[in-house]
Write a protein that holds these residues in place. Structure first.
Motif, PDB file in Angstrom:
ATOM      1  N   ASP A   1      30.269  58.324 130.513  1.00 39.13           N
ATOM      2  CA  ASP A   1      30.393  57.026 129.865  1.00 39.13           C
ATOM      3  C   ASP A   1      30.121  57.200 128.380  1.00 39.13           C
ATOM      4  OD1 ASP A   1      30.733  54.307 129.518  1.00 39.13           O
ATOM      5  OD2 ASP A   1      28.966  53.703 130.683  1.00 39.13           O
ATOM      6  N   ALA A   2      30.422  56.170 127.602  1.00 35.45           N
ATOM      7  CA  ALA A   2      30.159  56.182 126.163  1.00 35.45           C
ATOM      8  C   ALA A   2      29.919  54.753 125.699  1.00 35.45           C
ATOM      9  CB  ALA A   2      31.317  56.812 125.398  1.00 35.45           C
ATOM     10  N   VAL A   3      29.199  54.600 124.585  1.00 31.78           N
ATOM     11  CA  VAL A   3      28.867  53.288 124.031  1.00 31.78           C
ATOM     12  C   VAL A   3      29.193  53.290 122.541  1.00 31.78           C
ATOM     13  CG1 VAL A   3      27.115  51.502 123.766  1.00 31.78           C
ATOM     14  CG2 VAL A   3      26.950  53.134 125.667  1.00 31.78           C
ATOM     15  N   LEU A   4      30.040  52.365 122.098  1.00 30.70           N
ATOM     16  CA  LEU A   4      30.413  52.266 120.691  1.00 30.70           C
ATOM     17  C   LEU A   4      29.307  51.631 119.855  1.00 30.70           C
ATOM     18  CD1 LEU A   4      34.125  51.026 120.651  1.00 30.70           C
ATOM     19  CD2 LEU A   4      33.271  53.156 119.654  1.00 30.70           C
ATOM     20  N   PHE A   5      29.157  52.120 118.618  1.00 32.14           N
ATOM     21  CA  PHE A   5      28.248  51.548 117.632  1.00 32.14           C
ATOM     22  C   PHE A   5      28.980  51.420 116.301  1.00 32.14           C
ATOM     23  CE2 PHE A   5      25.109  52.805 120.693  1.00 32.14           C
ATOM     24  CZ  PHE A   5      23.965  52.060 120.425  1.00 32.14           C
ATOM     25  N   PRO A   6      28.545  50.485 115.442  1.00 32.27           N
ATOM     26  CA  PRO A   6      29.188  50.346 114.135  1.00 32.27           C
ATOM     27  C   PRO A   6      29.011  51.544 113.218  1.00 32.27           C
ATOM     28  CG  PRO A   6      28.049  48.319 114.723  1.00 32.27           C
ATOM     29  CD  PRO A   6      27.629  49.365 115.713  1.00 32.27           C
TER      30      PRO A   6
ATOM     31  N   PHE B   1      24.273  55.998 111.790  1.00 31.19           N
ATOM     32  CA  PHE B   1      22.895  55.682 111.403  1.00 31.19           C
ATOM     33  C   PHE B   1      22.339  54.601 112.325  1.00 31.19           C
ATOM     34  CE2 PHE B   1      20.297  56.661 107.560  1.00 31.19           C
ATOM     35  CZ  PHE B   1      19.144  56.009 107.951  1.00 31.19           C
ATOM     36  N   GLN B   2      23.138  53.568 112.557  1.00 26.17           N
ATOM     37  CA  GLN B   2      22.703  52.479 113.430  1.00 26.17           C
ATOM     38  C   GLN B   2      22.471  52.984 114.849  1.00 26.17           C
ATOM     39  OE1 GLN B   2      24.915  48.896 112.804  1.00 26.17           O
ATOM     40  NE2 GLN B   2      24.461  48.075 114.816  1.00 26.17           N
ATOM     41  N   LEU B   3      23.314  53.896 115.291  1.00 25.90           N
ATOM     42  CA  LEU B   3      23.160  54.458 116.641  1.00 25.90           C
ATOM     43  C   LEU B   3      21.826  55.191 116.765  1.00 25.90           C
ATOM     44  CD1 LEU B   3      25.915  56.414 118.590  1.00 25.90           C
ATOM     45  CD2 LEU B   3      23.539  57.157 118.614  1.00 25.90           C
ATOM     46  N   ASN B   4      21.564  56.121 115.842  1.00 27.13           N
ATOM     47  CA  ASN B   4      20.344  56.910 115.951  1.00 27.13           C
ATOM     48  C   ASN B   4      19.094  56.049 115.818  1.00 27.13           C
ATOM     49  OD1 ASN B   4      21.573  59.400 116.438  1.00 27.13           O
ATOM     50  ND2 ASN B   4      21.817  59.845 114.275  1.00 27.13           N
ATOM     51  N   LEU B   5      19.165  54.997 114.997  1.00 29.32           N
ATOM     52  CA  LEU B   5      18.014  54.110 114.853  1.00 29.32           C
ATOM     53  C   LEU B   5      17.738  53.305 116.117  1.00 29.32           C
ATOM     54  CD1 LEU B   5      17.917  54.842 111.859  1.00 29.32           C
ATOM     55  CD2 LEU B   5      17.715  52.415 111.342  1.00 29.32           C
ATOM     56  N   GLY B   6      18.768  53.064 116.929  1.00 26.96           N
ATOM     57  CA  GLY B   6      18.578  52.281 118.139  1.00 26.96           C
ATOM     58  C   GLY B   6      18.389  53.100 119.400  1.00 26.96           C
TER      59      GLY B   6
ATOM     60  N   ALA C   1      35.424  54.947 111.019  1.00 31.31           N
ATOM     61  CA  ALA C   1      34.032  54.565 110.783  1.00 31.31           C
ATOM     62  C   ALA C   1      33.432  54.192 112.120  1.00 31.31           C
ATOM     63  CB  ALA C   1      33.938  53.381 109.820  1.00 31.31           C
ATOM     64  N   GLY C   2      32.130  54.385 112.249  1.00 29.88           N
ATOM     65  CA  GLY C   2      31.467  54.064 113.500  1.00 29.88           C
ATOM     66  C   GLY C   2      30.982  55.310 114.209  1.00 29.88           C
ATOM     67  N   ALA C   3      30.501  55.130 115.428  1.00 22.84           N
ATOM     68  CA  ALA C   3      29.953  56.230 116.213  1.00 22.84           C
ATOM     69  C   ALA C   3      29.895  55.813 117.672  1.00 22.84           C
ATOM     70  CB  ALA C   3      28.560  56.601 115.711  1.00 22.84           C
ATOM     71  N   PHE C   4      29.593  56.769 118.539  1.00 21.80           N
ATOM     72  CA  PHE C   4      29.398  56.445 119.953  1.00 21.80           C
ATOM     73  C   PHE C   4      28.334  57.356 120.539  1.00 21.80           C
ATOM     74  CE2 PHE C   4      32.586  59.756 119.886  1.00 21.80           C
ATOM     75  CZ  PHE C   4      32.319  60.556 120.989  1.00 21.80           C
ATOM     76  N   ALA C   5      27.621  56.817 121.508  1.00 20.60           N
ATOM     77  CA  ALA C   5      26.667  57.583 122.302  1.00 20.60           C
ATOM     78  C   ALA C   5      27.335  57.908 123.628  1.00 20.60           C
ATOM     79  CB  ALA C   5      25.397  56.779 122.532  1.00 20.60           C
ATOM     80  N   ALA C   6      27.236  59.159 124.057  1.00 21.67           N
ATOM     81  CA  ALA C   6      27.872  59.584 125.302  1.00 21.67           C
ATOM     82  C   ALA C   6      26.841  60.252 126.201  1.00 21.67           C
ATOM     83  CB  ALA C   6      29.022  60.545 125.017  1.00 21.67           C
ATOM     84  N   GLY C   7      26.952  59.984 127.495  1.00 21.88           N
ATOM     85  CA  GLY C   7      26.035  60.577 128.459  1.00 21.88           C
ATOM     86  C   GLY C   7      26.345  60.098 129.859  1.00 21.88           C
TER      87      GLY C   7
ATOM     88  N   THR D   1      26.811  42.461 116.340  1.00 22.15           N
ATOM     89  CA  THR D   1      28.168  42.072 116.726  1.00 22.15           C
ATOM     90  C   THR D   1      28.962  43.325 117.083  1.00 22.15           C
ATOM     91  OG1 THR D   1      28.110  40.142 115.288  1.00 22.15           O
ATOM     92  CG2 THR D   1      30.285  40.971 115.903  1.00 22.15           C
ATOM     93  N   GLY D   2      29.815  43.223 118.081  1.00 21.59           N
ATOM     94  CA  GLY D   2      30.617  44.358 118.508  1.00 21.59           C
ATOM     95  C   GLY D   2      31.553  44.853 117.419  1.00 21.59           C
TER      96      GLY D   2
END
Length: 391
Positions: free
Chosen positions: A105-110, A113-118, A236-242, A261-262
């Motif tokens: 699975d994966a989760v989109l982030f804006p 930096f925002q991803l790692n902070l959360g 632009a943006g990022a995703f977390a995968a796992g 916001t998405g």
């Protein structure tokens, strides 16, 4: 009170200028690949992270996507994904990104930096042992601070020792300011003995066969993979995968996801298409050109075969790095000076990056002028060898 603030900031900005740490936005105008207008003058850029030239890919332009069937029909997501902002474009992008890196699975982030902070505060628990590479990116450092962890700072490219209790290793795969890579053998050994690996692939995703990142190319399975969309994806943006459990927990508990916001639906669709392009023939051809250019630049700089498209040139003093950067700009080359806090104090540098869009003439021309200017400033063509970060 506002004038008091202005006076304070004028004083602090003057101090930064005296230290060679003032910042200005380069005013980019029209762009044609690696050629663009900067302050009205056409230059060749050697400092972007658009390693595969996807920022100008014709299939990723909004006009091209809008002309396709099933194009996103809204400009914005309107709300957090958990409220009313979870749209088909988001879900399709996450499926494509998970497939690209070989995760469930994966989760989109804006943003990364925002991803790692959360995500770091959401995953790390108080009793966990945490180890962090000394040259990790600022977003990883700040994410660990928000996690209220007290990480053990590892010497650059070394691994945690011992395996008692839950243990995290937080590291980049390719290090953004130094261009070197984590040791894949150490990463595999750590995960094999049950360690939890948090791997930031912002600068490595898309550079390896099939569009894969460093982890998949080297047979490494992180507990959490951070994939950046602002480098090889050209977006632009990022995703977390796992795993599905990890991603479900992130959607539930990562504050920077829950309370944001998405992503814009157009950007999500661009990410889906870019993942397909990276995995296909177009991606293979661009990767081949990029690595060919990286090998040429490494040879011109008298360095070993490259592990990334990032080539730091150590200067040392902040003002000197700025002076060399400006002299290069006068000759038509845009190479930014990188200074603290982005890099450790005393290791200001020029960060040269090469892409698939550069040609041999441009690479030869840059290095010829660089050599001449370094001699003029009584500098050597040195690589970096820092030991710790000041971020």
């Amino acid at each position: 009170m506002s004038e008091l603030l202005n006076q304070r900031l004028r004083h602090q900005l003057a101090a930064l200028r005296d230290e060679g740490l003032a910042r200005e936005l380069p005013r980019i105008g029209r762009r044609d690949g690696v050629r663009y207008e900067l302050d009205g003058k056409w230059v060749t850029g050697f400092c972007s992270n658009d390693y595969l030239g996807f920022a100008n890919h014709p299939h990723l332009r909004p006009t091209a996507i809008s002309a396709r069937d099933h194009a996103p029909d809204a400009a914005g997501a309107t709300a957090s994904r958990l409220v009313a902002g979870d749209l088909p474009a988001h879900r399709a992008a996450e499926r494509a990104l998970a497939a690209l890196v070989g995760s469930d699975d994966a989760v989109l982030f804006p943003s990364g930096f925002q991803l790692n902070l959360g995500v770091l505060p959401a995953l790390i628990e108080p009793g966990d042992a945490v180890f962090s590479d000394a040259l990790n990116h600022a977003s990883l450092i700040d994410g660990l601070r928000l996690a209220r962890s007290r990480p053990t700072i590892l010497p650059h490219r070394s691994a945690p020792t011992g395996d008692a209790g839950p243990t995290w290793w937080v590291t980049e795969s390719i290090f953004s300011m130094d261009g070197d890579a984590a040791d894949p053998d150490l990463l595999r050994q750590f995960t094999a003995r049950g360690g939890m690996l948090y791997l930031d692939e912002a600068h490595s995703l898309g550079l390896f066969p099939g569009g894969a990142g460093f982890a998949r190319a080297h047979g490494i399975t992180p507990s959490l993979l951070m994939g950046g969309l602002g480098k090889s994806f050209g977006l632009a943006g990022a995703f977390a995968a796992g795993s599905r459990e990890v991603c479900t927990w992130i959607r539930t508990r990562a504050r920077s996801f829950v309370f944001s916001t998405g992503n814009a639906p157009m950007l999500a669709e661009q990410a889906r298409l870019a993942a397909e392009l990276l995995a296909g023939r177009d991606g293979d051809e661009r990767r081949a050109r990029m690595w060919s250019n990286a090998r040429l630049l490494a040879a011109e700089l008298e360095r070993p075969p490259p592990v990334s498209p990032i080539f730091p040139i150590l200067v040392g003093a902040n003002q000197l790095a700025v002076a060399v950067s400006r002299a290069l700009l006068d000759r038509g080359w845009h190479v930014q000076a990188i200074r603290p806090p982005t890099v450790p104090a005393g290791s200001a540098r020029l960060r040269v990056t090469v892409t698939s869009d550069h040609d041999e003439t441009q690479i030869h021309g840059l290095v010829a002028d660089l050599r001449q200017l370094l001699r003029q400033f009584d500098l050597e063509l040195r690589d970096t060898a820092p030991t710790s970060s000041s971020r």
